[in-house]
Design a protein around this motif. Structure first.
Motif, mmCIF file in Angstrom:
data_model
loop_
_atom_site.group_PDB
_atom_site.id
_atom_site.type_symbol
_atom_site.label_atom_id
_atom_site.label_comp_id
_atom_site.label_asym_id
_atom_site.label_seq_id
_atom_site.Cartn_x
_atom_site.Cartn_y
_atom_site.Cartn_z
ATOM 1 N N LYS A 21 -11.471 8.862 14.948
ATOM 2 C CA LYS A 21 -10.919 9.658 13.758
ATOM 3 C C LYS A 21 -10.367 11.185 13.281
ATOM 4 C CE LYS A 21 -14.424 8.158 10.471
ATOM 5 N NZ LYS A 21 -13.560 7.073 10.218
ATOM 6 N N LYS A 51 -3.646 2.436 6.115
ATOM 7 C CA LYS A 51 -3.516 3.672 5.335
ATOM 8 C C LYS A 51 -4.388 3.848 4.594
ATOM 9 C CE LYS A 51 0.067 6.297 3.535
ATOM 10 N NZ LYS A 51 1.201 6.343 4.920
ATOM 11 N N GLN A 52 -5.411 3.169 4.546
ATOM 12 C CA GLN A 52 -6.592 3.991 4.017
ATOM 13 C C GLN A 52 -7.292 4.438 4.594
ATOM 14 O OE1 GLN A 52 -8.548 0.017 2.319
ATOM 15 N NE2 GLN A 52 -6.413 -1.027 1.215
ATOM 16 N N GLU A 53 -7.299 3.976 6.023
ATOM 17 C CA GLU A 53 -8.465 4.496 6.668
ATOM 18 C C GLU A 53 -7.617 6.087 7.517
ATOM 19 O OE1 GLU A 53 -11.792 4.996 8.698
ATOM 20 O OE2 GLU A 53 -10.852 3.131 7.153
ATOM 21 N N THR A 54 -7.163 6.323 7.360
ATOM 22 C CA THR A 54 -6.415 7.579 7.934
ATOM 23 C C THR A 54 -6.265 8.187 7.723
ATOM 24 O OG1 THR A 54 -3.677 6.427 8.009
ATOM 25 C CG2 THR A 54 -4.899 5.927 9.960
ATOM 26 N N GLY A 55 -5.594 8.178 5.869
ATOM 27 C CA GLY A 55 -6.027 9.118 4.809
ATOM 28 C C GLY A 55 -4.978 10.469 5.071
ATOM 29 N N ASN A 56 -5.649 11.533 5.110
ATOM 30 C CA ASN A 56 -4.830 12.471 5.099
ATOM 31 C C ASN A 56 -4.232 13.337 6.847
ATOM 32 O OD1 ASN A 56 -4.359 13.255 2.957
ATOM 33 N ND2 ASN A 56 -6.326 14.998 2.898
ATOM 34 N N LYS A 59 -16.688 -0.314 11.293
ATOM 35 C CA LYS A 59 -15.179 -0.292 10.719
ATOM 36 C C LYS A 59 -14.694 0.000 11.339
ATOM 37 C CE LYS A 59 -14.001 1.290 6.770
ATOM 38 N NZ LYS A 59 -13.441 0.826 5.877
ATOM 39 N N ARG A 67 -1.479 -6.535 7.940
ATOM 40 C CA ARG A 67 -2.455 -6.023 7.497
ATOM 41 C C ARG A 67 -3.376 -5.191 8.030
ATOM 42 N NH1 ARG A 67 -4.762 -11.724 7.894
ATOM 43 N NH2 ARG A 67 -6.050 -11.105 10.122
ATOM 44 N N THR A 102 -11.177 -2.485 10.364
ATOM 45 C CA THR A 102 -9.750 -1.529 10.310
ATOM 46 C C THR A 102 -8.081 -2.429 10.673
ATOM 47 O OG1 THR A 102 -10.963 0.636 9.827
ATOM 48 C CG2 THR A 102 -8.712 0.441 9.753
ATOM 49 N N SER A 153 -1.636 -2.250 6.986
ATOM 50 C CA SER A 153 -2.408 -1.978 5.408
ATOM 51 C C SER A 153 -3.170 -1.489 5.415
ATOM 52 C CB SER A 153 -2.313 -2.794 4.650
ATOM 53 O OG SER A 153 -2.687 -2.548 3.019
ATOM 54 N N ALA A 154 -4.233 -2.018 6.086
ATOM 55 C CA ALA A 154 -6.053 -1.057 6.522
ATOM 56 C C ALA A 154 -5.740 0.530 6.895
ATOM 57 C CB ALA A 154 -6.267 -1.982 7.315
#
Length: 575
Positions: free
Chosen positions: A487, A513-518, A441, A507, A445, A510-511
């Motif tokens: 994480k 932004k989705q993976e790192t969350g808060n 994973k 890319r 990313t 963009s990935a």
């Protein structure tokens, strides 16, 4: 010396065994000439065959026992010396691992490697020799002198001429050797530095056709090391012939005056034979002592260099009472931070104040030398601020334990550092317990999954030292995956996208932004395209903040940011 010798405390029992066994062995060796004298003066002179056989048997038993004791002494001495070397190397490594980057740079990589390997080996070898020889020599010297004097006090006066000559020779050579041994270790540092630079920079050396220049540099240092080594070895080479000459003349004098005393009926033949053997023991003891006095200065030079590292205080250390950050989850704040490198005339950063919030991306941009990388190195406390404070979740990083602080951070350095081993092992460096799914994973990313899956062994593919078998972009993506698998609450990307093409860069962001969350994301970058979508961009100029805002805000209001955008647009048009 004292701080290094403390590592011998765990081996007190073995050292005691060495001394006891050495004493027992020497007593047996000192007994042999007496037994031989009795064989000659009693057994042979009286024709007493049973006495000769009985005394000869005791001589054989004593000789075998002395050999076994010597073997046991060698075993315990080696165990102590090797254990000591292991403990000192471990302490040096652990101590250096805790150095701040500032302290680390003081000594230099090449010198630290030399001190951890070559210098420790020098001390270890001398310690082994001292346990085997320097405990043996004084005991044998004293025992030999006592027994020689007891055999014939008059003949023992010969030693009054030999011993001062040997003592003076040892003193003169030691006095000249001590500074040379210290210089020899420094020249070893220089050789290590040149070899390390040449091997790590081999591509640059060849690209600029500087192989000949590097050979010349190495030859100069190598010949300098050789010349110093020859000076030392000349002194040591001078010692032994002179000592052998003194020993031989001492033997001649003993035989000459001993023959006169036998002719006068004041001494027996067996006594003279025993006296000669005791004389040899005394002189060989002096040779062993001289060996020690020659080697000890070299060990002293190495001990001094080891102690310099061990005695260096940790500039960055945990406070006695630590605080734990519990709220805000990765909220980073700089409050009027000023920082300068040791010895620098002016600060690298001056009055830096900003906030980086969870769930947002904060970018730092500026010209080369503006202090961008220095700024983010203050967050994991690689350096301590001169004034002001760096806070995480409202807590000053200087009041947190370094382990707790760095557990909150996923750091990707400016120069991607990988270790020899497999791809999976390098990713697990970020999280030791990471399973295959987590690793895949993170690689996905980081946009590294494609080139990893193309390798024959996949995650188990080997990486050479420093990632030499990977491209710059591949190394950067694996370093990013290593941070992602952790994480953490805070991600720090120190110009970590510089080797990526624009498509991969886009890319990846963009990935991310989705993976790192808060999590809080802090990006140091040279390219405007990398930071264009950041929630806040900090513009640094000569160590001060020249502007803070979004891309649109800065583009319309900030002159320095406009110049950066303009220069990069011009470069792209030119390309």
């Amino acid at each position: 010396m004292r701080s290094t010798m403390k590592y011998l405390k765990p081996y007190s029992l073995q050292i005691g065994m060495v001394v006891i066994l050495t004493l027992a062995g020497i007593m047996l060796e000192l007994l042999l000439p007496t037994l031989m004298a009795n064989v000659v003066d009693v057994g042979i002179m009286n024709g007493d065959m049973p006495y000769i056989v009985k005394t000869g048997g005791w001589m054989v038993i004593s000789a075998i026992a002395a050999v076994l004791l010597t073997v046991a002494v060698s075993f315990f001495a080696s165990k102590v010396a090797l254990g000591f070397g292991r403990d000192v190397r471990r302490s040096l490594f652990v101590h250096v691992e805790n150095f701040s980057l500032q302290t680390f740079d003081k000594i230099g990589t090449a010198s630290l490697i030399t001190r951890t390997t070559n210098d420790v080996k020098q001390v270890q070898d001398v310690l082994n020799m001292m346990l085997r020889m320097m405990t043996r020599a004084p005991l044998m010297l004293v025992g030999g002198i006592i027994l020689a004097v007891s055999r014939d006090p008059g003949l023992s006066l010969i030693f009054l001429g030999a011993l001062p000559i040997l003592a003076l020779l040892i003193f003169l050579i030691s006095r000249k050797a001590i500074p040379l041994f210290g210089a020899l270790q420094k020249k070893t540092d220089r050789l290590n530095l040149l070899v390390r630079e040449n091997l790590t920079g081999i591509r640059v050396v060849r690209a600029f056709n500087r192989v000949g220049y590097e050979k010349d540099r190495f030859n100069i240092a190598n010949e300098d090391f050789r010349d110093t080594g020859i000076k030392v070895n000349k002194m040591m080479a001078l010692l032994f012939p002179v000592m052998i000459i003194v020993m031989n003349f001492t033997n001649i004098a003993i035989v000459w005056f001993g023959a006169v005393r036998i002719d006068q009926g004041l001494m027996q033949v067996g006594n003279l034979m025993a006296f000669l053997q005791y004389a040899m023991m005394i002189l060989f003891s002096l040779i062993m002592l001289s060996m020690g006095f020659i080697m000890i200065p070299r060990a002293q030079a190495s001990v001094k260099r080891i102690n310099e590292v061990l005695m260096m205080e940790q500039i960055i250390k945990d406070p006695e009472k630590t605080e734990n950050a519990v709220d805000k989850y990765g909220f980073v704040e700089f409050q009027n931070v000023t920082f300068r490198y040791e010895g620098a005339e002016k600060p690298v950063l001056t009055n830096i104040s900003f906030q980086a919030k969870p769930g947002e991306t904060t970018a730092v941009i500026g010209s080369t030398g503006a202090g961008k990388s220095t700024l983010v190195k203050l967050i994991p406390r690689f350096y301590d601020v001169e004034s002001g404070a760096v806070l995480i979740d409202g807590v000053d990083v200087r009041t947190m334990s370094q382990k707790a602080l760095r557990n909150k951070i996923g750091y990707v350095p400016q120069k991607a550092s990988l270790f020899s081993g497999t791809i999976a092992e390098n990713i697990q460096y970020g999280k030791q317990t990471a399973g295959e799914d987590e690793i895949l994973k993170a690689l996905e990313t980081a946009q590294a999954i494609d080139f990893v899956s193309e390798k024959e062994d996949g995650l188990q593919s080997n990486i050479d030292q420093g990632g030499a078998n990977l491209s710059g972009g591949q190394k950067q993506r694996l370093a990013i995956a290593r941070a992602l698998v952790r994480k953490p609450e805070i991600y720090i990307f120190d110009d970590s996208f510089s080797a990526l093409d624009y498509k991969t860069d886009a890319r990846l962001r963009s990935a991310l932004k989705q993976e790192t969350g808060n999590s809080t994301i802090i990006i140091v970058a040279q390219r405007v395209n990398t930071v264009i979508h950041a929630d806040q961009i900090i513009v640094l100029n000569e160590g001060t903040i020249a502007g803070v805002g979004t891309h649109r805000e800065l583009l319309s209001e900030n002159r320095i940011y406009q110049e950066i955008v303009s220069s990069q647009a011009t470069e792209e048009e030119g390309a």
